[in-house]
Scaffold this active site. Sequence first.
Site, PDB file in Angstrom:
ATOM      1  CG  HIS A  29      38.633  48.667  57.457  1.00 46.54           C
ATOM      2  ND1 HIS A  29      38.425  48.745  56.091  1.00 46.54           N
ATOM      3  CD2 HIS A  29      39.248  49.826  57.821  1.00 46.54           C
ATOM      4  CE1 HIS A  29      38.899  49.905  55.651  1.00 46.54           C
ATOM      5  NE2 HIS A  29      39.403  50.585  56.682  1.00 46.54           N
ATOM      6  CB  ILE A  75      48.337  24.911  37.345  1.00 44.42           C
ATOM      7  CG1 ILE A  75      46.812  24.971  37.383  1.00 44.42           C
ATOM      8  CG2 ILE A  75      48.902  25.431  38.654  1.00 44.42           C
ATOM      9  CD1 ILE A  75      46.203  24.404  38.656  1.00 44.42           C
ATOM     10  CB  SER A 100      49.347  11.937  36.025  1.00 41.15           C
ATOM     11  OG  SER A 100      49.870  12.992  36.820  1.00 41.15           O
TER      12      SER A 100
END
Length: 480
Positions: free
Chosen positions: A445, A181, A143
């Site tokens: 955690h 983006i 592209s």
Amino acid sequence: MQTLETDVAVIGAGTAGLNAYRAARAAGARTVLIEGGPYGTTCARVGCMPSKLLIAAAEAAHALAAAPGFGVHPGAVRVDGAAVMARVRAERDRFVGFVLDTVEQIPVTDKLRGHARFVAPDRLQVDQHTAVQARSVVIATGSSPILPPAWLAAGPRVTGSDAVFDWASLPGSVAVIGTGIIGLELGQALQRLGVRVALYARGDSMAQLGDPAVAMAAAQALARELDLRFHTVVKAIAADGAQLLVRSRDGDGRLREERYDQVLCAIGRQPNVHQLGLETTGLTLDRHGIPLYDQHTMQCGASAIFIAGDANNERPLLPEAVDQGRIAGDNAARHPRVAPGLRRTPLAVAFTEPQIATAGASYRTLCATHADRYAIGQASFEDQGRSRVMRQNEGLLRVYGELGTGRFLGAEMVAPRAEHLAHLLAWACQAGLTVAAMLDMPFYHPVIEEGVRTALRDLARQLERGQASPAGPVPCCPGA
Ligand SMILES: Cc1cc2nc3c(=O)[nH]c(=O)nc-3n(C[C@H](O)[C@H](O)[C@H](O)COP(=O)(O)OP(=O)(O)OC[C@H]3O[C@@H](n4cnc5c(N)ncnc54)[C@H](O)[C@@H]3O)c2cc1C
Ligand SMILES: NC(=O)c1ccc[n+]([C@@H]2O[C@H](COP(=O)([O-])OP(=O)(O)OC[C@H]3O[C@@H](n4cnc5c(N)ncnc54)[C@H](O)[C@@H]3O)[C@@H](O)[C@H]2O)c1
């Protein structure tokens, strides 16, 4: 004019084309790889790699700027624009070098230089020097940035993203047009490197997000450091001495004129399919001129033509170009015995900070396919433990699950370290896990993944209640 006969002709030696070439050769087909531009791929030369190099420099500058928040005072920070750009180019050249080595290893007889176009479904013309007669053809032409001629007429300081990576130094100011983006990644990186940046968005979209709640959270988070101008249309760009004059009109109809050193046009990319002579192939084209094709085989209709990578505009991302190229090359070699290849769960990451990521079915897709048959769970990162420890406590994660089955469908997020969260969620999605099964998994955690658990718990509650969303009907309006 020479004529060359082959089993498979691959048009384009980018990521999709190189993978198609390898797959066709591996399947035993005589294969010719045709390249009209420079070797090296968009990803390495002007895409993923140089953009992430620029972002890495910006992260270093930002870490210093953010250090006083922890009681750490690094002193005066100086950004050496020439050194930043020199590293971007040097590392970029190194990545390009790896691709060039790969291309060098391809036998000379398998490579053809020049622009190819169809003159018949099984025949290509390459520049004026070679006719290629091929049993199958793979279109892997990539592209190009959309650059309105009226804006380019203001002079060489109006560019697409390709030119940014060749800047010798950093400009003083840049107007970035587009909050996709590319606009957000490069706009934030430049701003963090000390460039005055304004981002112009004609609407209020943010990168690839379709979920309005996440898009709003992303806009709020990024607007804390960026000059984001939503609902603002660029009316004209004109040369003004050594600068550019940008005329814009905002949503309230107010006109503004501002001067910048550069304009970065990031309003999207279009597939390189319009100069390919597709009208001679008999293929059915969609309204954008792209051949209709099967997303599992990459085959265009019942023809011996296949299309892969940015050229088909399905998911213009590097990992997709790899997969699609491989499938297209393999099937081109085996035609007419084509078979579906592995298409993975969608995954996309914008390397802003906080990062923006999507995994699995997007909100827009669910609006179309699931209507009121899905529920949403969510978690904010504002009070999330580990995020707060790192002073990166902003963002929103929304997770989607299927009513009835409890299957996890997808997620959209703006979150710290979202690239990792999105992988986790995409893997769960591809594995077909239910939300309950995901909640049975271990969570350490204190980690950012605990934010995922909070969102999944919320989703589990919504699924239990059989409700379509936590706050009444889901507003299914893409782009809202
Ligand atoms: C600034 C930027 C940042 C990006 N960042 C990321 C990222 O972080 N992560 C990610 O996943 N993706 C990213 N992408 C997207 C990614 O780079 C592309 O999806 C991918 O490179 C497309 O590969 P391709 O093979 O389809 O196209 P390309 O690599 O562009 O290859 C197409 C080739 O075809 C050739 N060609 C075209 N027409 C003809 C013709 N008629 N005859 C012969 N040859 C022809 C071209 O010269 C080119 O070499 C980014 C893109 C940009 C622009
Ligand atoms: N991290 C990554 O994976 C990454 C990074 C960069 C690029 N990419 C790929 O490159 C593709 C192209 O990126 P992009 O940002 O150029 O395109 P995009 O299509 O993602 O975004 C273009 C934006 O410009 C806006 N726009 C269009 N016309 C406009 C106008 N006249 N004025 C103002 N705004 C306008 C659109 O509304 C949209 O928000 C992406 O879709 C993505 O697939 C990926």
